[in-house]
Design a protein around this motif. Structure first.
Motif, PDB file in Angstrom:
ATOM      1  N   THR A 137       0.831  -1.136  -0.040  1.00  0.00           N
ATOM      2  CA  THR A 137      -0.045   0.091   0.080  1.00  0.00           C
ATOM      3  C   THR A 137       0.802   1.235  -0.020  1.00  0.00           C
ATOM      4  N   TYR A 138       1.884   1.137   0.824  1.00  0.00           N
ATOM      5  CA  TYR A 138       2.782   2.407   0.898  1.00  0.00           C
ATOM      6  C   TYR A 138       3.465   2.609  -0.602  1.00  0.00           C
ATOM      7  N   ALA A 139       3.823   1.344  -1.289  1.00  0.00           N
ATOM      8  CA  ALA A 139       4.456   1.509  -2.425  1.00  0.00           C
ATOM      9  C   ALA A 139       3.245   2.032  -3.454  1.00  0.00           C
ATOM     10  N   LYS A 140       1.992   1.881  -3.208  1.00  0.00           N
ATOM     11  CA  LYS A 140       1.161   2.158  -4.410  1.00  0.00           C
ATOM     12  C   LYS A 140       1.296   1.050  -5.397  1.00  0.00           C
ATOM     13  N   SER A 141       1.333  -0.075  -5.068  1.00  0.00           N
ATOM     14  CA  SER A 141       1.434  -1.156  -5.656  1.00  0.00           C
ATOM     15  C   SER A 141      -0.012  -1.444  -6.132  1.00  0.00           C
ATOM     16  N   PRO A 142      -0.473  -2.145  -7.424  1.00  0.00           N
ATOM     17  CA  PRO A 142      -1.568  -2.342  -7.694  1.00  0.00           C
ATOM     18  C   PRO A 142      -1.879  -3.802  -7.089  1.00  0.00           C
ATOM     19  N   TRP A 143      -0.771  -4.377  -6.550  1.00  0.00           N
ATOM     20  CA  TRP A 143      -1.139  -5.421  -5.972  1.00  0.00           C
ATOM     21  C   TRP A 143      -1.158  -5.782  -4.548  1.00  0.00           C
ATOM     22  N   ALA A 144      -1.546  -4.619  -4.013  1.00  0.00           N
ATOM     23  CA  ALA A 144      -1.806  -4.601  -2.444  1.00  0.00           C
ATOM     24  C   ALA A 144      -3.127  -5.089  -1.948  1.00  0.00           C
ATOM     25  N   PHE A 145      -3.162  -6.427  -1.923  1.00  0.00           N
ATOM     26  CA  PHE A 145      -4.335  -7.065  -1.614  1.00  0.00           C
ATOM     27  C   PHE A 145      -4.001  -8.373  -0.912  1.00  0.00           C
ATOM     28  N   HIS A 146      -5.003  -8.865  -0.095  1.00  0.00           N
ATOM     29  CA  HIS A 146      -4.622 -10.258   0.706  1.00  0.00           C
ATOM     30  C   HIS A 146      -4.925 -11.281  -0.536  1.00  0.00           C
ATOM     31  N   SER A 147      -4.043 -12.271  -0.381  1.00  0.00           N
ATOM     32  CA  SER A 147      -4.472 -13.604  -1.408  1.00  0.00           C
ATOM     33  C   SER A 147      -4.738 -14.982  -0.574  1.00  0.00           C
ATOM     34  N   ILE A 148      -5.861 -15.011   0.030  1.00  0.00           N
ATOM     35  CA  ILE A 148      -6.347 -15.942   0.846  1.00  0.00           C
ATOM     36  C   ILE A 148      -7.324 -16.773   0.172  1.00  0.00           C
ATOM     37  N   GLY A 149      -7.277 -18.251  -0.084  1.00  0.00           N
ATOM     38  CA  GLY A 149      -8.439 -18.770  -0.777  1.00  0.00           C
ATOM     39  C   GLY A 149      -9.603 -18.706  -0.502  1.00  0.00           C
ATOM     40  N   SER A 150      -9.853 -18.550   0.853  1.00  0.00           N
ATOM     41  CA  SER A 150     -11.272 -18.541   1.396  1.00  0.00           C
ATOM     42  C   SER A 150     -11.805 -17.257   1.573  1.00  0.00           C
ATOM     43  N   THR A 151     -11.137 -16.060   0.885  1.00  0.00           N
ATOM     44  CA  THR A 151     -11.650 -14.910   0.895  1.00  0.00           C
ATOM     45  C   THR A 151     -12.231 -14.318  -0.578  1.00  0.00           C
ATOM     46  N   ILE A 152     -11.767 -15.129  -1.473  1.00  0.00           N
ATOM     47  CA  ILE A 152     -11.990 -14.696  -3.045  1.00  0.00           C
ATOM     48  C   ILE A 152     -13.457 -14.969  -3.593  1.00  0.00           C
ATOM     49  N   ILE A 153     -13.769 -14.101  -4.316  1.00  0.00           N
ATOM     50  CA  ILE A 153     -15.017 -13.816  -4.737  1.00  0.00           C
ATOM     51  C   ILE A 153     -14.765 -13.479  -6.118  1.00  0.00           C
ATOM     52  N   THR A 154     -15.570 -14.412  -7.361  1.00  0.00           N
ATOM     53  CA  THR A 154     -15.215 -13.786  -8.513  1.00  0.00           C
ATOM     54  C   THR A 154     -16.571 -13.704  -9.434  1.00  0.00           C
ATOM     55  N   SER A 155     -16.908 -13.031 -10.313  1.00  0.00           N
ATOM     56  CA  SER A 155     -17.936 -13.177 -11.107  1.00  0.00           C
ATOM     57  C   SER A 155     -17.721 -14.306 -12.363  1.00  0.00           C
ATOM     58  N   THR A 156     -18.513 -14.871 -12.658  1.00  0.00           N
ATOM     59  CA  THR A 156     -18.612 -15.872 -13.658  1.00  0.00           C
ATOM     60  C   THR A 156     -17.726 -15.290 -14.874  1.00  0.00           C
ATOM     61  N   LYS A 170      -5.226  -8.801 -12.987  1.00  0.00           N
ATOM     62  CA  LYS A 170      -4.757  -8.109 -14.261  1.00  0.00           C
ATOM     63  C   LYS A 170      -5.893  -7.675 -15.127  1.00  0.00           C
ATOM     64  N   MET A 171      -6.885  -8.306 -15.022  1.00  0.00           N
ATOM     65  CA  MET A 171      -8.039  -7.760 -15.876  1.00  0.00           C
ATOM     66  C   MET A 171      -9.237  -7.143 -15.134  1.00  0.00           C
ATOM     67  N   SER A 172      -9.169  -6.796 -13.740  1.00  0.00           N
ATOM     68  CA  SER A 172     -10.027  -5.975 -12.965  1.00  0.00           C
ATOM     69  C   SER A 172      -9.456  -5.679 -11.602  1.00  0.00           C
ATOM     70  N   LYS A 173     -10.080  -4.539 -11.224  1.00  0.00           N
ATOM     71  CA  LYS A 173      -9.427  -4.137  -9.819  1.00  0.00           C
ATOM     72  C   LYS A 173     -10.094  -4.989  -9.119  1.00  0.00           C
ATOM     73  N   VAL A 174      -9.272  -5.350  -7.812  1.00  0.00           N
ATOM     74  CA  VAL A 174      -9.713  -6.235  -6.691  1.00  0.00           C
ATOM     75  C   VAL A 174     -10.585  -5.310  -5.654  1.00  0.00           C
ATOM     76  N   GLY A 175     -11.948  -5.644  -5.438  1.00  0.00           N
ATOM     77  CA  GLY A 175     -12.453  -4.884  -4.410  1.00  0.00           C
ATOM     78  C   GLY A 175     -12.362  -5.750  -3.028  1.00  0.00           C
ATOM     79  N   TYR A 176     -12.698  -4.796  -1.977  1.00  0.00           N
ATOM     80  CA  TYR A 176     -12.532  -5.221  -0.624  1.00  0.00           C
ATOM     81  C   TYR A 176     -13.754  -5.200  -0.070  1.00  0.00           C
ATOM     82  N   ILE A 177     -14.542  -6.546   0.450  1.00  0.00           N
ATOM     83  CA  ILE A 177     -15.603  -6.303   1.321  1.00  0.00           C
ATOM     84  C   ILE A 177     -15.581  -6.676   2.767  1.00  0.00           C
TER      85      ILE A 177
END
Length: 451
Positions: free
Chosen positions: A227-246, A272-279
């Motif tokens: 987040t400090y680096a303003k990286s587009p990859w500043a999100f958690h990557s945990i399998g039990s938290t991921i939601i995706t549209s079909t 890479k194809m959509s911003k990752v939201g945070y619920i």
């Protein structure tokens, strides 16, 4: 028409096929499928199902819960036996068979009775029994998730809902009673991918509490640094938290088959194809148990802490590395007219070693190629972000850790990164190398509010 064309192409060329069958009753009129892979999870799965069942009937009506009971043919006999018992329980629930024969299982029998009296729309896939096991050379939990998610695609194929969702959950992860509705409501926005807030369950055992507290602080520090680096990859990557549209699932050609780390790579592709939201309106609660089933992840990290394999666990990346990352990302926002040699020369001002890292990554060839073919700055930016993705970000941080800035004390690193982010809500005494557990929990609770 395009949607069905993409779906048919995916199912024909990229899906797991129809080797594994769905056991379920009514699958009509659903708009979201919760996919739960389960490997030797008889003791945990039904508690997870019970927590989902606490969601209101209006949410359960349009949601389908899909369990994938899985193992390989060479899995330990105890795990296979556990899975076969789990399948018997699920079969009884799905087919509404009498549960009386399970009353000798004093812990699970009350849960099974309670589940049988709910509105939960439940189904399962047997990827455990003989001839249906996951192939030995085809990953593990990634393959199990893929089997479930591909089946979810088929279930949602004819849905008329404005947005159809695949919810990734784990068999040992509890949810809140607004889990289904909060996710559905969030996706009324123009969003394709999101993660749900999480908090690891706190064990009763003191040492295990210390282990999960240490691990979750590490996870949240990682996101703070990015987040400090303003990286587009500043999100958690945990399998039990991921939601995706079909839609998004199809665009990235589905889940991978990895043995571990499948969530990191899957979410990186989605990002890479959509911003990752945070619920943040709901929360999931992964287990904090010890495990050696996969080479890395929560269970392995807890095991390493408790056995002392990792020697010193209270260490984090030096915040100075995130400064370098931030400067690199900022530099590349304004260098669309520069050649690769000029960029590499400028990187020496950020840090002399950055040029060597980029050379190792063959940056010059990449930059030369995309500059020749990109039509405009927007395309160039997208291709740069795709190249310098979450995995390369991790490689850069590990490179500088090995070559220049070794790991430092966890609480010193935390104090510095919070100061860099101008977050003043938490005071950390960085002179205390390892605070008391109560203080560590207080620190973790604060981090949960800001990441």
């Amino acid at each position: 028409m395009k949607k069905h064309s993409l779906l048919n192409t995916y199912l024909q060329h990229y899906s797991t096929g129809e080797r594994w069958n769905l056991i379920a009753n009514d699958t009509e009129n659903i708009s979201q499928v919760v996919v739960i892979p389960a490997y030797a999870e008889r003791e945990m799965l039904f508690s997870t199902l019970a927590s989902i069942a606490q969601n209101p009937p209006s949410s359960l009506d349009n949601s389908f819960i899909l369990c994938i009971i899985n193992n390989k043919s060479n899995s330990p006999p105890a795990a296979i036996k556990n899975n076969l018992q789990t399948i018997k329980y699920l079969e009884a629930l799905v087919k509404k068979k009498p549960l009386r024969k399970f009353n000798t299982d004093q812990e699970l029998y009350p849960l099974l009775l309670a589940l049988s009296d709910t509105k939960l729309r439940l189904g399962y896939i047997d990827a455990s029994s003989r001839c249906y096991e996951i192939p030995q050379n085809t990953g593990g939990v990634g393959m199990a998730r893929k089997i479930g998610m591909d089946m979810a695609l088929r279930l949602l194929k004819n849905s008329s809902a404005p947005r159809n969702l695949i919810l990734s959950l784990d068999a040992d992860t509890l949810v809140q009673n607004n889990y289904l509705s909060a996710i559905k409501n969030y996706f009324t926005q123009k969003v394709k991918v999101a993660i749900v807030a999480y908090e690891h369950q706190m064990p009763l055992n003191y040492d295990e509490q210390a282990a999960i507290c240490c691990y979750e602080i590490f996870l949240r520090y990682w996101v703070l640094g990015l987040t400090y680096a303003k990286s587009p990859w500043a999100f958690h990557s945990i399998g039990s938290t991921i939601i995706t549209s079909t839609e998004a699932y199809l665009e990235v050609r589905g889940m991978n088959k990895r043995e571990a780390g499948e969530d990191f790579y899957f979410l990186s592709k989605l990002a890479k194809m959509s911003k990752v939201g945070y619920i943040k309106e709901t929360c999931v609660y992964p287990s904090a148990r010890l495990s050696a089933r996969v080479p890395f992840g929560t269970g392995k990290r807890i095991q390493r802490f408790l056995t002392g394999e990792g020697k010193e666990e209270y260490l984090l990346y030096d915040p100075q590395i995130f400064v370098i990352l931030a400067d690199w990302l900022q530099l590349m926002k304004n260098q669309f007219v520069c050649g690769e040699d000029e960029i590499l020369m400028i990187t020496e001002r950020i840090h002399p070693m950055l040029k060597f890292f980029l050379r190792d990554c063959d940056f010059a060839a990449f930059w030369s190629k995309i500059c020749r073919h990109a039509k405009d700055e927007k395309t160039l930016t997208r291709q740069l972000n795709d190249w310098f993705d979450g995995f390369k970000t991790l490689k850069l941080i590990n490179y500088f850790t090995k070559e220049v800035y070794p790991l430092i004390n966890m609480f010193e690193a935390l104090a510095r990164i919070l100061s860099m982010l101008e977050m003043t809500g938490l005071k950390i005494n960085s002179e205390t190398k390892i605070p008391q557990l109560e203080e560590q929990i207080r620190i973790l609770q604060y981090l949960r509010t800001v990441t």
